[in-house]
Design an enzyme around this catalytic site. Structure first.
Site, PDB file in Angstrom:
ATOM      1  N   LYS A   6      47.806  42.952  48.574  1.00  0.00           N
ATOM      2  CA  LYS A   6      47.412  41.565  48.290  1.00  0.00           C
ATOM      3  C   LYS A   6      47.546  41.289  46.793  1.00  0.00           C
ATOM      4  O   LYS A   6      48.100  40.275  46.380  1.00  0.00           O
ATOM      5  CB  LYS A   6      45.959  41.344  48.731  1.00  0.00           C
ATOM      6  CG  LYS A   6      45.331  40.100  48.153  1.00  0.00           C
ATOM      7  CD  LYS A   6      43.873  39.953  48.544  1.00  0.00           C
ATOM      8  CE  LYS A   6      42.877  40.596  47.606  1.00  0.00           C
ATOM      9  NZ  LYS A   6      42.700  39.941  46.301  1.00  0.00           N
ATOM     10  N   ASN A   7      47.037  42.218  45.968  1.00  0.00           N
ATOM     11  CA  ASN A   7      47.012  41.966  44.527  1.00  0.00           C
ATOM     12  C   ASN A   7      48.395  42.037  43.875  1.00  0.00           C
ATOM     13  O   ASN A   7      48.567  41.573  42.745  1.00  0.00           O
ATOM     14  CB  ASN A   7      46.046  42.937  43.829  1.00  0.00           C
ATOM     15  CG  ASN A   7      44.602  42.556  44.071  1.00  0.00           C
ATOM     16  OD1 ASN A   7      44.318  41.540  44.715  1.00  0.00           O
ATOM     17  ND2 ASN A   7      43.675  43.359  43.575  1.00  0.00           N
TER      18      ASN A   7
ATOM     19  N   CYS B  35      31.989  33.254  40.205  1.00  0.00           N
ATOM     20  CA  CYS B  35      32.386  34.117  41.310  1.00  0.00           C
ATOM     21  C   CYS B  35      31.251  35.101  41.490  1.00  0.00           C
ATOM     22  O   CYS B  35      30.547  35.420  40.523  1.00  0.00           O
ATOM     23  CB  CYS B  35      33.693  34.791  40.905  1.00  0.00           C
ATOM     24  SG  CYS B  35      34.110  36.260  41.781  1.00  0.00           S
TER      25      CYS B  35
ATOM     26  N   ARG C 147      33.774  35.783  35.210  1.00  0.00           N
ATOM     27  CA  ARG C 147      35.233  35.811  35.308  1.00  0.00           C
ATOM     28  C   ARG C 147      35.924  34.652  34.575  1.00  0.00           C
ATOM     29  O   ARG C 147      36.529  33.768  35.197  1.00  0.00           O
ATOM     30  CB  ARG C 147      35.664  35.878  36.780  1.00  0.00           C
ATOM     31  CG  ARG C 147      35.087  37.102  37.454  1.00  0.00           C
ATOM     32  CD  ARG C 147      35.639  37.333  38.823  1.00  0.00           C
ATOM     33  NE  ARG C 147      36.947  37.953  38.811  1.00  0.00           N
ATOM     34  CZ  ARG C 147      37.557  38.392  39.899  1.00  0.00           C
ATOM     35  NH1 ARG C 147      37.001  38.264  41.058  1.00  0.00           N
ATOM     36  NH2 ARG C 147      38.755  38.934  39.808  1.00  0.00           N
TER      37      ARG C 147
ATOM     38  N   ASP D 297      37.586  48.027  42.312  1.00  0.00           N
ATOM     39  CA  ASP D 297      37.709  47.535  43.689  1.00  0.00           C
ATOM     40  C   ASP D 297      37.387  48.592  44.747  1.00  0.00           C
ATOM     41  O   ASP D 297      37.382  48.289  45.938  1.00  0.00           O
ATOM     42  CB  ASP D 297      39.127  46.983  43.932  1.00  0.00           C
ATOM     43  CG  ASP D 297      39.330  45.629  43.270  1.00  0.00           C
ATOM     44  OD1 ASP D 297      38.356  45.086  42.732  1.00  0.00           O
ATOM     45  OD2 ASP D 297      40.470  45.112  43.300  1.00  0.00           O
TER      46      ASP D 297
ATOM     47  N   ARG E  36      39.873  37.682  53.457  1.00  0.00           N
ATOM     48  CA  ARG E  36      40.646  37.341  52.252  1.00  0.00           C
ATOM     49  C   ARG E  36      41.615  38.465  51.887  1.00  0.00           C
ATOM     50  O   ARG E  36      42.649  38.207  51.273  1.00  0.00           O
ATOM     51  CB  ARG E  36      39.708  37.111  51.063  1.00  0.00           C
ATOM     52  CG  ARG E  36      38.947  35.809  51.118  1.00  0.00           C
ATOM     53  CD  ARG E  36      38.190  35.595  49.846  1.00  0.00           C
ATOM     54  NE  ARG E  36      39.027  35.854  48.688  1.00  0.00           N
ATOM     55  CZ  ARG E  36      38.604  36.261  47.504  1.00  0.00           C
ATOM     56  NH1 ARG E  36      37.346  36.441  47.286  1.00  0.00           N
ATOM     57  NH2 ARG E  36      39.450  36.472  46.524  1.00  0.00           N
TER      58      ARG E  36
END
Ligand code: UD1
Length: 417
Positions: A22-23, A118, A123, A306, A398
């Site tokens: 995803k990233n 967030c 952020r 993460d 997500r």
């Protein structure tokens, strides 16, 4: 609203194929604004990717999705561009701010919503704006939007980031490919997803060189139509590695490059997890005696923030006191109160979590707060006694492709209701 229910303690066995990252997909998708035709493969079909596609379509690109083979065709010729990223799209996904660099460098203007707060911290986007200003952009903030212009186009410059940021490095690299002259970026993030972005940009005709945390971009006038296969999702791989360490009998993870996650593998081996590394796969055997560990999150090649929440679940099962120091985000322990409700013994002191293991986890009704925190609750549910119900699982959607299908295939008792 959908929920996940998990009946814990079922040993996992089988094979999980790791999806595309995803990233890596998000910045590459943002950069397609710069090119006429792009074909992308191994795109994970997750909510954040769909949000980015919606944003590209709003801007005026044509995107056709083949969700059966995880590919996208994107074209951007003879169209009227709308250089705007509206609040409704950026508020659900911060990476929306990545369209700022490409819009500005190609169309000389952009209006992009500020992402706002967030769950895991404030952020800010100051580093993104710092780099774009250095490249010659004029920037104003008004009514929650970033208004950026570069009437004469962006110009190459030497820029040293005061702090390492993945997104700001990506925005600056993408913008610099269409600036005039040479751009030298110093103190860059060097996450594997940035390398994947650079590989894609080079295939599209850009001139980029990397040397440690220094990235040099030289202007080019001609670009090419390109094809690119997105790298594997190293955070997804790490998540399934930890799940296997927690409750796996014999698990195999495929479609990955173990070298990219060697730090994570080394840490898990130190904790006593039985891991065999092969060329494009990893085999994890039942691990019974998990040792305590001290971890600090830091930019790549350090341990990824993460995977912090997932590691914490493993530490609740380790013998002795473990510690995690979170150095990237200021509020990334939102999973702790939920894990404590399941029986974990965790204490927070500033940015350090102290985990007293081993503790017996028992199922409870819990609430997901962000993407990685939610998956840590899934892992806790898999290893806990009785039933765990996880609310607000839209966070999971997500970033994890077919999460429950992948676990069910490995004999987990997990259902979406
Ligand atoms: C990316 C990842 C995210 C990961 C994070 C850190 C994507 C889509 N997301 O997020 O999953 O957790 O890297 O590995 O790739 N900061 C500033 N000013 C800025 C930008 C960042 O102060 O302008 C701070 C942040 O608040 C944070 C730190 O820098 O404390 C690192 O953030 P950054 O590397 O930018 O993370 P993202 O790119 O948002």
């Amino acid at each position: 609203m959908q929920k996940l229910t998990i009946k814990g303690k079922k040993k996992l066995s089988g094979t999980i194929s790791i999806s595309g990252s995803k990233n890596a997909s998000l910045p590459i998708l943002a950069s397609t604004i710069l090119f006429k035709k792009v074909n992308l493969k191994n795109i994970p079909m997750v909510k954040d990717v769909f949000t980015m596609i919606e944003l590209l379509r709003f801007i005026g690109l044509k995107v056709s999705i083949n969700s059966k083979n995880n590919s996208l065709k994107i074209s951007n010729s003879n169209i009227k561009i709308n250089p705007i990223a509206p609040y409704k799209l950026v508020k659900t996904m911060r990476a929306g701010v990545l369209v700022l660099g490409p819009l500005l460098s190609k169309f000389k203007k952009a209006k992009v919503s500020l992402p706002g707060g967030c769950a895991i911290g404030t952020r800010p986007v100051d580093l993104h704006l710092f780099a774009l200003k250095k490249l010659g952009a004029k920037i104003k903030i008004k009514e929650g939007y970033i208004y950026a212009t570069a009437t004469d186009g962006l110009k190459g410059e030497k820029i040293k980031f005061p702090k390492i940021s993945v997104g700001a490095t990506e925005n600056a690299i993408i913008a610099a490919t269409h600036a005039t002259g040479e751009t030298v970026l110093l103190n860059c993030a060097i996450e594997p997803e940035i390398k994947d972005l650079i590989d894609f940009l080079k295939k599209s005709g850009c001139d980029i060189k990397c040397n440690g945390r220094k990235i040099t971009i030289n202007s080019k006038k001609k670009f090419k139509n390109s094809k690119h296969t997105i790298m594997f999702d190293r955070i997804e791989a790490g998540t399934y590695l930890i799940a296997s360490a927690l409750i796996g009998k014999k698990m195999t993870l495929t479609n990955l490059k173990p070298k990219i996650i060697s730090n994570e593998i080394k840490t898990l081996k130190k904790m006593g997890v039985k891991i065999k590394v092969q060329k494009n796969k990893i085999v994890i055997s039942e691990s019974s005696n998990i040792k305590n560990q001290v971890l600090r999150t830091s930019p790549y090649p350090g341990f990824p923030t993460d995977l912090q929440a997932q590691m914490m679940v493993l530490m609740t099962k380790a013998n002795g006191v473990s510690k995690i120091q979170e150095n990237i985000f200021e509020n990334r322990f939102m999973h702790v109160p939920e894990l404590k409700r399941m029986g974990a013994k965790i204490e927070i002191k500033n940015n350090i979590a102290i985990i007293n293991g081993p503790s017996k986890l028992s199922g409870a009704e819990v609430m997901a707060t962000d993407l990685r925190a939610s998956v840590s609750l899934v892992l806790a549910g898999l290893v806990a006694e009785n039933r765990t119900t996880i609310n607000r699982i839209y966070h999971l959607d997500r970033g994890y492709e077919n999460l429950e299908k992948k676990f069910v295939k490995c004999k987990a008792n997990i259902k979406r209701i």
